[in-house]
Design a protein around this motif. Structure first.
Motif, PDB file in Angstrom:
ATOM      1  N   TYR A  43      71.934  56.105  11.727  1.00 40.61           N
ATOM      2  CA  TYR A  43      72.001  55.135  10.638  1.00 40.61           C
ATOM      3  C   TYR A  43      70.731  54.292  10.616  1.00 40.61           C
ATOM      4  N   PRO A  47      69.005  47.526   7.106  1.00 42.44           N
ATOM      5  CA  PRO A  47      70.051  46.913   6.270  1.00 42.44           C
ATOM      6  C   PRO A  47      71.113  46.153   7.062  1.00 42.44           C
ATOM      7  N   GLN A  51      72.130  43.746   4.026  1.00 41.05           N
ATOM      8  CA  GLN A  51      73.206  44.245   3.168  1.00 41.05           C
ATOM      9  C   GLN A  51      74.533  44.429   3.905  1.00 41.05           C
ATOM     10  N   VAL A  52      74.501  44.956   5.120  1.00 42.67           N
ATOM     11  CA  VAL A  52      75.765  45.174   5.850  1.00 42.67           C
ATOM     12  C   VAL A  52      76.360  43.845   6.289  1.00 42.67           C
ATOM     13  N   TRP A  57      76.893  46.013   1.294  1.00 44.96           N
ATOM     14  CA  TRP A  57      77.061  47.428   1.606  1.00 44.96           C
ATOM     15  C   TRP A  57      78.246  47.592   2.541  1.00 44.96           C
ATOM     16  N   THR A  58      78.991  48.684   2.358  1.00 44.39           N
ATOM     17  CA  THR A  58      79.937  49.076   3.393  1.00 44.39           C
ATOM     18  C   THR A  58      79.131  49.668   4.549  1.00 44.39           C
ATOM     19  N   ARG A  61      77.393  53.074   4.168  1.00 43.60           N
ATOM     20  CA  ARG A  61      76.206  53.228   3.325  1.00 43.60           C
ATOM     21  C   ARG A  61      74.908  53.162   4.134  1.00 43.60           C
ATOM     22  N   ALA A  62      74.979  52.657   5.350  1.00 42.53           N
ATOM     23  CA  ALA A  62      73.780  52.591   6.199  1.00 42.53           C
ATOM     24  C   ALA A  62      73.462  53.927   6.859  1.00 42.53           C
TER      25      ALA A  62
END
Length: 394
Positions: A43, A47, A51-52, A57-58, A61-62
């Motif tokens: 991963y 992010p 984002q995480v 982001w879920t 998504r990473a």
């Protein structure tokens, strides 16, 4: 049990995946085995602190690649399997499950976060390195009002910005005079600190943490050397990382704050290293350097694959990193020392958009972009030139 493979990649990381992909693109047809101590497929780390952590982001998504794409690479991937020892002469890795021998071994085990004494004993006191760390911190922030970030570098500043944007009361503690000063230099670190403070982040810079207070095993405060205590609900410690080389003890490899490699990422015959764990010797200066950034991980993984395929060129990437904080995009090509002379090449700091060049000992060593990504890339070619090539206003 002993198994044999063509290439064994130790570390299901961005560098390890880049190596595998480049090998297949180059026509490598032998088996490739990848093992990773974490239970997660490769991963992306940048992010995680943005984002995480924010929830934009879920966690899935990473992921760097889909399951379907990984299958096209025909990798034998074993997650949750840790390397224990390395025998250089026989190119054999003992894991916690088996022994794997290989024609080529690629060390891509990354780094682990530094911790403070007593950190692991308290609840709601976090390290931040993995996807699991990001999910755990987000879980605690969702019902918290106050966060103390211990660490004033890139990761600490990003966590502070993201958490403040979530409505958390954030205080950053660190030894430097400005946020990310060692990466940005004093002047730009001052701009970044002002940006954070304008958004409501409290800063306790030039401060030292000496301990933590708790109630029933749950952290409640951060104690500073000057006697102050910062009350808090959650703490995250982001004070850097150390290369994950414990398993290489006694292997005979040259390990000195990373696996020491030549300019082709070679640590020994048939053994390479790439990414955060690798300390690469510069082909022109002879100086070894370890770089913890995403771009470096990819470029070194590609360089390792090229060397295995016999088409390698020296791995001489220019250091590059970026950071997004409070809607500001910061990009740095090259390295900025604290004593470097800064010149503004385009834009103006007062306008929140500028490109700066940095000179040291008669040579341009870095270019920084602040909300000017295209212009920053245009000036990247100045790195390595003489000061007379740099025009601008100091």
């Amino acid at each position: 049990m002993t198994v044999h493979t063509g290439v064994l990649i130790v570390g299901a990381s961005a560098a390890g995946l880049a190596t595998a992909e480049a090998l297949r693109r180059g026509g490598f047809g032998e088996p490739i085995t990848m093992i990773g101590a974490e239970s997660q497929a490769p991963y992306d780390r940048p992010p995680l602190s943005k984002q995480v952590l924010s929830g934009a982001w879920t966690p899935d998504r990473a992921r760097l690649r889909s399951v379907d794409f990984l299958e096209t690479l025909q990798l034998d991937i074993a997650l949750g399997e840790s390397a224990v020892t390395l025998d250089v002469a026989s190119r054999a890795v003992q894991t916690d499950r088996r022994i794997i021998t290989a024609e080529h071994i690629v060390i891509a085990t990354g780094a682990r976060p530094r911790e403070l004494p007593g950190q692991s004993e308290l609840q709601r006191l976090h390290s931040f390195r993995s996807l699991e760390d990001a999910v755990a911190l987000r879980g605690d922030l969702c019902d918290a009002q106050r966060l103390v970030v211990v660490g004033d570098g890139v990761l600490g500043a990003e966590i502070a910005a993201t958490s403040r944007s979530m409505g958390i009361d954030v205080t950053v503690v660190g030894p430097q005079a400005g946020l990310m000063e060692s990466q940005l230099g004093p002047a730009t670190a001052r701009y970044l600190t002002e940006l954070h403070e304008a958004q409501g982040v409290r800063t306790r810079l030039g401060a030292q943490v000496v301990g933590f207070d708790d109630a029933a095993g749950r952290v409640t405060g951060v104690r500073l050397a000057n006697g102050d205590t910062l009350d808090t609900d959650v703490v995250v410690v982001a004070i850097g990382a150390v290369p994950a080389t414990d398993w290489l003890s006694g292997s005979g490899l040259d390990v000195d704050d990373g696996v020491v490699c030549d300019h082709r990422c070679r640590a020994a015959e048939g053994i390479h290293a790439a990414g955060d764990v690798a300390r690469i010797r510069d082909v022109t200066t002879g100086v070894t350097q370890r770089r913890e950034n995403r771009t470096n991980a990819t470029e070194q993984g590609i360089a390792v694959a090229a060397d295995i395929l016999g088409v390698g060129a020296p791995a001489t990437p220019i250091s590059y990193f970026w950071s997004d904080q409070f809607g500001t995009k910061i990009q740095v090509d090259g390295s900025i020392s604290c004593d470097a002379e800064m010149s503004v090449l385009e834009g103006a700091p007062a306008d929140g958009r500028f490109v700066a060049g940095y000179q040291c000992d008669g040579v341009v060593t870095a270019v920084l972009g602040w909300n000017m990504p295209k212009q920053s890339r245009r000036h990247r070619g100045r790195i390595g030139t003489t000061p007379s090539d740099v025009e601008g206003v100091a």
